[in-house]
Scaffold this motif. Structure first.
Motif, PDB file in Angstrom:
ATOM      1  N   ILE A 246       0.868  -1.176   0.000  1.00  0.00           N
ATOM      2  CA  ILE A 246       0.000   0.000   0.000  1.00  0.00           C
ATOM      3  C   ILE A 246       0.903   1.222   0.000  1.00  0.00           C
ATOM      4  N   GLY A 247       0.647   2.173  -0.893  1.00  0.00           N
ATOM      5  CA  GLY A 247       1.548   3.306  -1.017  1.00  0.00           C
ATOM      6  C   GLY A 247       0.837   4.627  -1.208  1.00  0.00           C
ATOM      7  N   ALA A 248       1.590   5.704  -0.987  1.00  0.00           N
ATOM      8  CA  ALA A 248       1.098   7.066  -1.195  1.00  0.00           C
ATOM      9  C   ALA A 248       2.227   7.890  -1.781  1.00  0.00           C
ATOM     10  N   GLN A 249       1.867   8.929  -2.539  1.00  0.00           N
ATOM     11  CA  GLN A 249       2.869   9.777  -3.169  1.00  0.00           C
ATOM     12  C   GLN A 249       2.330  11.194  -3.339  1.00  0.00           C
ATOM     13  N   ALA A 250       3.257  12.142  -3.339  1.00  0.00           N
ATOM     14  CA  ALA A 250       2.899  13.554  -3.509  1.00  0.00           C
ATOM     15  C   ALA A 250       4.028  14.266  -4.225  1.00  0.00           C
ATOM     16  N   ARG A 251       3.657  15.256  -5.058  1.00  0.00           N
ATOM     17  CA  ARG A 251       4.635  16.026  -5.812  1.00  0.00           C
ATOM     18  C   ARG A 251       4.103  17.455  -5.950  1.00  0.00           C
ATOM     19  N   ARG A 252       4.995  18.442  -5.718  1.00  0.00           N
ATOM     20  CA  ARG A 252       4.548  19.840  -5.724  1.00  0.00           C
ATOM     21  C   ARG A 252       5.671  20.743  -6.208  1.00  0.00           C
ATOM     22  N   ASN A 253       5.314  21.698  -7.080  1.00  0.00           N
ATOM     23  CA  ASN A 253       6.259  22.692  -7.587  1.00  0.00           C
ATOM     24  C   ASN A 253       6.149  23.980  -6.776  1.00  0.00           C
ATOM     25  N   PHE A 254       7.300  24.541  -6.444  1.00  0.00           N
ATOM     26  CA  PHE A 254       7.387  25.861  -5.834  1.00  0.00           C
ATOM     27  C   PHE A 254       8.402  26.668  -6.638  1.00  0.00           C
ATOM     28  N   GLY A 255       7.933  27.321  -7.696  1.00  0.00           N
ATOM     29  CA  GLY A 255       8.854  28.037  -8.571  1.00  0.00           C
ATOM     30  C   GLY A 255       9.815  27.068  -9.228  1.00  0.00           C
ATOM     31  N   PRO A 256      11.119  27.305  -9.091  1.00  0.00           N
ATOM     32  CA  PRO A 256      12.094  26.392  -9.720  1.00  0.00           C
ATOM     33  C   PRO A 256      12.323  25.109  -8.930  1.00  0.00           C
ATOM     34  N   TYR A 257      11.674  24.973  -7.763  1.00  0.00           N
ATOM     35  CA  TYR A 257      11.887  23.795  -6.915  1.00  0.00           C
ATOM     36  C   TYR A 257      10.725  22.816  -7.088  1.00  0.00           C
ATOM     37  N   VAL A 258      11.075  21.517  -7.041  1.00  0.00           N
ATOM     38  CA  VAL A 258      10.094  20.442  -7.103  1.00  0.00           C
ATOM     39  C   VAL A 258      10.329  19.522  -5.905  1.00  0.00           C
ATOM     40  N   PHE A 259       9.291  19.324  -5.099  1.00  0.00           N
ATOM     41  CA  PHE A 259       9.374  18.430  -3.951  1.00  0.00           C
ATOM     42  C   PHE A 259       8.542  17.182  -4.247  1.00  0.00           C
ATOM     43  N   ALA A 260       9.110  16.018  -3.988  1.00  0.00           N
ATOM     44  CA  ALA A 260       8.412  14.755  -4.224  1.00  0.00           C
ATOM     45  C   ALA A 260       8.603  13.838  -3.020  1.00  0.00           C
ATOM     46  N   LEU A 261       7.532  13.182  -2.618  1.00  0.00           N
ATOM     47  CA  LEU A 261       7.561  12.268  -1.479  1.00  0.00           C
ATOM     48  C   LEU A 261       6.706  11.051  -1.813  1.00  0.00           C
ATOM     49  N   GLU A 262       7.243   9.874  -1.556  1.00  0.00           N
ATOM     50  CA  GLU A 262       6.457   8.657  -1.753  1.00  0.00           C
ATOM     51  C   GLU A 262       6.873   7.598  -0.749  1.00  0.00           C
ATOM     52  N   THR A 263       5.933   6.719  -0.430  1.00  0.00           N
ATOM     53  CA  THR A 263       6.189   5.683   0.560  1.00  0.00           C
ATOM     54  C   THR A 263       5.424   4.425   0.186  1.00  0.00           C
ATOM     55  N   ALA A 264       5.954   3.276   0.586  1.00  0.00           N
ATOM     56  CA  ALA A 264       5.322   1.981   0.312  1.00  0.00           C
ATOM     57  C   ALA A 264       5.451   1.104   1.553  1.00  0.00           C
ATOM     58  N   TRP A 265       4.324   0.601   2.010  1.00  0.00           N
ATOM     59  CA  TRP A 265       4.284  -0.267   3.181  1.00  0.00           C
ATOM     60  C   TRP A 265       3.966  -1.690   2.733  1.00  0.00           C
ATOM     61  N   THR A 266       4.810  -2.625   3.154  1.00  0.00           N
ATOM     62  CA  THR A 266       4.598  -4.046   2.884  1.00  0.00           C
ATOM     63  C   THR A 266       4.232  -4.716   4.194  1.00  0.00           C
ATOM     64  N   PRO A 267       2.947  -4.956   4.448  1.00  0.00           N
ATOM     65  CA  PRO A 267       2.552  -5.536   5.735  1.00  0.00           C
ATOM     66  C   PRO A 267       2.824  -7.026   5.797  1.00  0.00           C
ATOM     67  N   ARG A 268       3.053  -7.491   7.009  1.00  0.00           N
ATOM     68  CA  ARG A 268       3.344  -8.906   7.213  1.00  0.00           C
ATOM     69  C   ARG A 268       2.108  -9.767   6.952  1.00  0.00           C
ATOM     70  N   PHE A 269       0.920  -9.281   7.354  1.00  0.00           N
ATOM     71  CA  PHE A 269      -0.273 -10.113   7.263  1.00  0.00           C
ATOM     72  C   PHE A 269      -0.748 -10.302   5.819  1.00  0.00           C
ATOM     73  N   LEU A 270      -0.146  -9.587   4.861  1.00  0.00           N
ATOM     74  CA  LEU A 270      -0.490  -9.778   3.453  1.00  0.00           C
ATOM     75  C   LEU A 270       0.658 -10.432   2.677  1.00  0.00           C
ATOM     76  N   GLY A 271       1.521 -11.144   3.394  1.00  0.00           N
ATOM     77  CA  GLY A 271       2.591 -11.895   2.749  1.00  0.00           C
ATOM     78  C   GLY A 271       3.982 -11.494   3.184  1.00  0.00           C
ATOM     79  N   GLY A 272       4.200 -10.177   3.403  1.00  0.00           N
ATOM     80  CA  GLY A 272       5.514  -9.724   3.818  1.00  0.00           C
ATOM     81  C   GLY A 272       6.539  -9.864   2.706  1.00  0.00           C
ATOM     82  N   ARG A 273       7.747  -9.484   3.020  1.00  0.00           N
ATOM     83  CA  ARG A 273       8.850  -9.515   2.052  1.00  0.00           C
ATOM     84  C   ARG A 273       9.865 -10.564   2.462  1.00  0.00           C
ATOM     85  N   THR A 274      10.576 -11.107   1.494  1.00  0.00           N
ATOM     86  CA  THR A 274      11.635 -12.081   1.746  1.00  0.00           C
ATOM     87  C   THR A 274      12.995 -11.416   1.564  1.00  0.00           C
TER      88      THR A 274
END
Length: 426
Positions: A246-274
């Motif tokens: 499950i993930g979320a992301q955001a991106r925003r311009n402030f003049g010549p600057y661009v800020f980007a943020l994103e995240t991804a959660w891998t929960p254990r109860f839905l399989g988890g990661r190896t």
């Protein structure tokens, strides 16, 4: 490499990067199907939202970013819900998982040093294969149990994205396969292969212990059974584990600057990661959180500066060292001394890049990636001569590694190199 025999090696590799059909239905719906690259990330590099864009690690990291991902057979659909706020509902379906491409030995980005064989649990196996077939064989490490065109082998993702107060926002969910497979080997087969790979070190009669003779007899019986069933998966296979994110992301311009943020959660109860221990033993069902923040500055006529920070967290792994994540936290006695939380492992990555042009004919880039906790890094300078406006260029670049021999980049310290490349786009 001279210590590999000093011989040259030429490999011709072809890759069809796109063969896609697009169709619009009415004013709001678009569908694309065929061979294509599907990347929903809003940050550069291997961002948290890279789900369907397997990395191509056969040739290093000095090429163009779009050339370092591989296409997948997929269906992508987009439905526009609101044009005022650019609200789109996107769906991606991949009927067959495609893993990343990499090499263990035999080229500049092989994980094994040039003067060492492939460090597999069964010993050095690189000498068993002629260089003419080693590239194909190494791919088979990911394809012993390659997913097929079956309902249980699909991957899918759904994303809702739009614009609010000038910011691009997105929420997504993914159900598919983990990036790396778990290699499973029958213990009797491992004993036989270990015997083969040690030939020449000690006399054969000294190696034929009663335990190995018994393993050889059991292996012969298992081989007969596997051949009768025309299925060798009971002896050797690689298994891709299912996971959900499950993930979320955001991106925003402030003049010549661009800020980007994103995240991804891998929960254990839905399989988890190896992930893997330092001895390459798989550890399954791990909960992870991968978050990346990127700041980009753009200034005409072509100066771009990028700074990114990411943190890959593995939760609830007390007294469990993880390969490539905990090397810097291991004390001389083998105990774990993690800087943030003794129960969780962190991989903090800082990447930066500075790109500019000279008289619209030359393009230069200074890029680097470091792991502050692991104290290792990679520096990648390059300069390109833009021969014409049609996408033809000649580029000189370099990869310079630093860090301890056990760190992620330090293990490639023997592979510092200079690359000359030519690219033409039509």
């Amino acid at each position: 490499h001279p210590d590999e025999g000093g011989a040259g090696k030429s490999v011709l590799m072809t890759e069809l990067t796109e063969l896609r059909y697009d169709r619009r239905f009415g004013a709001n719906a678009v569908i694309q199907f065929g061979l294509q690259k599907v990347d929903w990330s809003v940050t550069d590099g291997m961002g948290p939202s890279v789900m369907f864009a397997p990395q191509d690690l056969r040739f290093g990291l000095v090429g163009d970013p779009e050339d370092m991902t591989l296409p997948v057979e997929s269906i992508v659909a987009r439905y526009t819900m609101n044009y005022t706020h650019d609200v789109h509902l996107e769906f991606a379906f991949v009927p067959r998982h495609r893993p990343l491409e990499m090499r263990l030995w035999g080229n500049d980005w092989g994980t094994a040093s040039p003067d060492q064989g492939a460090s597999l649990p069964i010993g050095d196996v690189s000498w068993l294969f002629d260089p003419s077939v080693e590239d194909q064989w190494q791919n088979n490490l990911f394809y012993f149990a390659k997913p097929e065109f079956k309902p249980e082998d699909f991957s899918g993702a759904l994303r809702l994205r739009g614009r609010l107060h000038g910011a691009e926002l997105g929420l997504w969910g993914f159900y598919g396969f983990d990036s790396f497979p778990e290699l499973k080997m029958d213990p009797d087969l491992a004993a036989v292969l270990s015997l083969i790979t040690m030939m020449g070190d000690t006399p054969l009669l000294e190696q034929l212990t009663p335990e190995r003779l018994a393993a050889l007899e059991r292996f012969q019986a298992k081989m007969v059974q596997a051949r009768a069933q025309n299925d060798g998966s009971s002896l050797l296979t690689s298994t891709f584990h299912r996971l959900a994110q499950i993930g979320a992301q955001a991106r925003r311009n402030f003049g010549p600057y661009v800020f980007a943020l994103e995240t991804a959660w891998t929960p254990r109860f839905l399989g988890g990661r190896t992930l893997f221990s330092p001895a390459m033993q798989p550890i399954s069902g791990l909960a992870t959180l991968h978050t990346a923040l990127q700041i980009e500055y753009q200034s005409p006529p072509g100066l771009i500066a990028v700074l990114g920070v990411s943190d890959f967290i593995v939760f609830d792994v007390p007294n469990t060292p993880l390969m490539l994540l905990d090397e810097s936290s291991m004390s001389a006695g083998g105990a774990l001394d993690r800087p943030f939380d003794p129960n969780s492992s962190h991989l903090v990555t800082v990447n930066c890049a500075l790109k500019g042009e000279i008289k619209e004919q030359f393009e230069w880039v200074l890029a680097g990636v470091i792991h502050p906790l692991g104290q290792d890094g990679l520096f990648m300078p390059s300069v390109a001569w833009l021969l014409d406006s049609q996408g033809e260029k000649l580029q000189l670049s370099a990869e310079i590694f630093g860090g301890s021999a056990q760190s992620m980049f330090g293990r490639f310290g023997h592979n510092d190199r200079v690359v000359l490349s030519y690219k033409r786009s039509y």
